[in-house]
Scaffold this active site. Structure first.
Site, PDB file in Angstrom:
ATOM      1  N   ASP A 295     -20.863 -33.218 -27.948  1.00 39.56           N
ATOM      2  CA  ASP A 295     -22.015 -33.624 -27.814  1.00 39.56           C
ATOM      3  C   ASP A 295     -22.609 -32.851 -26.715  1.00 39.56           C
ATOM      4  OD1 ASP A 295     -21.941 -35.503 -29.767  1.00 39.56           O
ATOM      5  OD2 ASP A 295     -21.678 -37.258 -28.433  1.00 39.56           O
TER       6      ASP A 295
ATOM      7  N   LYS B 204     -26.856 -34.072 -30.545  1.00 40.95           N
ATOM      8  CA  LYS B 204     -28.153 -34.777 -30.917  1.00 40.95           C
ATOM      9  C   LYS B 204     -29.093 -34.859 -29.974  1.00 40.95           C
ATOM     10  CE  LYS B 204     -25.603 -37.421 -34.377  1.00 40.95           C
ATOM     11  NZ  LYS B 204     -25.361 -38.811 -34.731  1.00 40.95           N
TER      12      LYS B 204
END
Length: 426
Positions: A207, A229
């Protein structure tokens, strides 16, 4: 003691006949280690210490209850003598030399044909340390190496048979997935287990949050797949992330899904675990320090505090807040909620919180550029716009904000009168 004449090697003793002479605690300890290596141990001693007797009573060793005889060496593949009798140990060592059997002589390390090192075992790794005949020194070094291996500070990754595309796939080894919570971003706030699994990884699915600096410590042939994201922008859909984890594990890789915070706290780790299990992939979850409590702590804000708040609600900043308990004595923690402040703050106020209820926004918690903005339900939107506050950030709403050493004096004194009064309640 010089050790330049040592030739370090590792013996595979499974099923091999090994002779141990002596019945004391040292002999028992050596016999136990040899049993752990799979050796067939014969122990010769007229009397046994309690630890040695336990091995004999359990029929783990063959015990000859007498003194040593030269014939005992005839079938030995390896020998250890620890009788605490210099003459007997010397005779055992001499017989071993005559029979070309390696022998550890605990009475005379200088003339011993073999030494027993201090050994650290971490998973399938064994590290042996010799320290010039100083066993305490060897143990200290051994312990330091073991700690570094356990923490992941030393490389643990396998290099033979990895299947990440950089090396030949190992079809004999099953791959696995570890969903690792990396904590709020600081490299030293990941768990020891998470750090060790990262050091073992062939593939890391990362991430944009979490301890990004740890990626730089990985080997050049570790495959890093970025799936980060941002609010409103998901370049790699969750279904594709699930597919990546399964695909890479089925190649025989050890896969680490490195996530910020905790995998099961608004991290969709549950979905990833289910996808792995449904596809027959071994998966484990390593909890992390969630930003919901750690990032407020970075600003000196406890989410609960005696006399101020007994409970808290953690919620995504994208969710509705009408049903959250109202009142400043119930802390509300909003994750990634900066973009919805102009909607969430009026909702909380309408639900029963006073306009003067304190609010704090902590950006980039634990990072060098961490920034804290403190206001109230009535002022925080304007303050955040003026300060150009951005995610990643955690928003804390409630009287616990008054405890922060960064709180303005008017907020800190409004509830209890003085900051010192608040501190005495801790």
């Amino acid at each position: 003691m010089a050790i330049v004449d040592l030739y370090p090697t590792s013996l595979r003793l499974l099923g091999r006949p090994v002779l141990v002479v002596g019945g004391g605690t040292v002999a028992a300890r050596r016999a136990k280690a040899l049993l752990d290596a799979g050796a067939q141990v014969t122990l010769v001693a007229p009397v046994l210490s309690a630890p040695a007797k336990q091995l004999a009573d359990a029929s783990l060793i063959t015990w000859h209850a007498r003194g040593y005889e030269s014939a005992d060496m005839a079938n030995a593949w390896y020998a250890v003598t620890a009788t605490n009798n210099v003459a007997v140990d010397a005779q055992v060592a001499a017989d071993a030399d005559d029979n070309r059997v390696w022998c550890v002589n605990h009475s005379n390390a200088q003339d011993s044909a073999a030494w027993t090192p201090a050994v650290a075992t971490v998973q399938d790794i064994k590290v042996a340390v010799n320290a010039g005949g100083d066993p305490l020194r060897a143990v200290a070094i051994r312990n330091a190496i073991a700690a570094a291996l356990e923490s992941g500070d030393l490389p643990l990754r396998r290099y033979r048979g990895t299947g990440n595309g950089h090396a030949k796939a190992n079809t004999a080894r099953s791959g696995s997935v570890a969903l690792v919570g990396g904590g709020p971003g600081a490299e030293d706030l990941i768990t020891v287990r998470g750090r060790r699994l990262l050091a073992e990884a062939d593939v890391v699915v990362a991430d944009r949050l979490g301890p990004r600096g740890l990626l730089e410590t990985l080997g050049e042939d570790v495959l890093i797949i970025e799936v980060g994201k941002t609010p409103g922008h998901h370049p790699v859909p969750q279904t594709e992330i699930n597919a990546i984890l399964v695909r890479e594990a089925k190649k025989g890789n050890r896969v680490v899904r490195l996530k910020g915070g905790d995998p099961y706290v608004l991290g969709r780790g549950g979905e990833e675990a289910i996808a792995c299990r449904e596809n027959g992939v071994d998966v484990e979850v390593v909890p992390g320090v969630t930003s919901a409590v750690s990032v407020p702590a970075a600003a000196g804000i406890p989410v609960t505090h005696r006399g101020l708040a007994k409970a808290f609600t953690m919620i995504s900043g994208h969710e509705e807040l009408e049903n959250v308990p109202h009142g400043g004595d119930h802390t509300v923690v909003l994750l990634m909620g900066v973009g919805t402040l102009n909607r969430s703050m009026p909702v909380l106020e309408a639900a029963g919180r006073d306009k003067d209820c304190p609010v704090a926004i902590i950006e980039n918690g634990f990072a060098k550029d961490q920034r804290v903005t403190i206001g109230t339900l009535g002022t925080i939107v304007a303050l955040s716009q003026a300060g150009q506050v951005r995610n990643p950030a955690v928003v804390v709403v409630g009287d616990v904000v008054r405890v922060s050493p960064l709180a303005p004096a008017e907020l800190a004194t409004a509830y209890y009168g003085t900051r010192e009064t608040i501190r005495t309640l801790s």
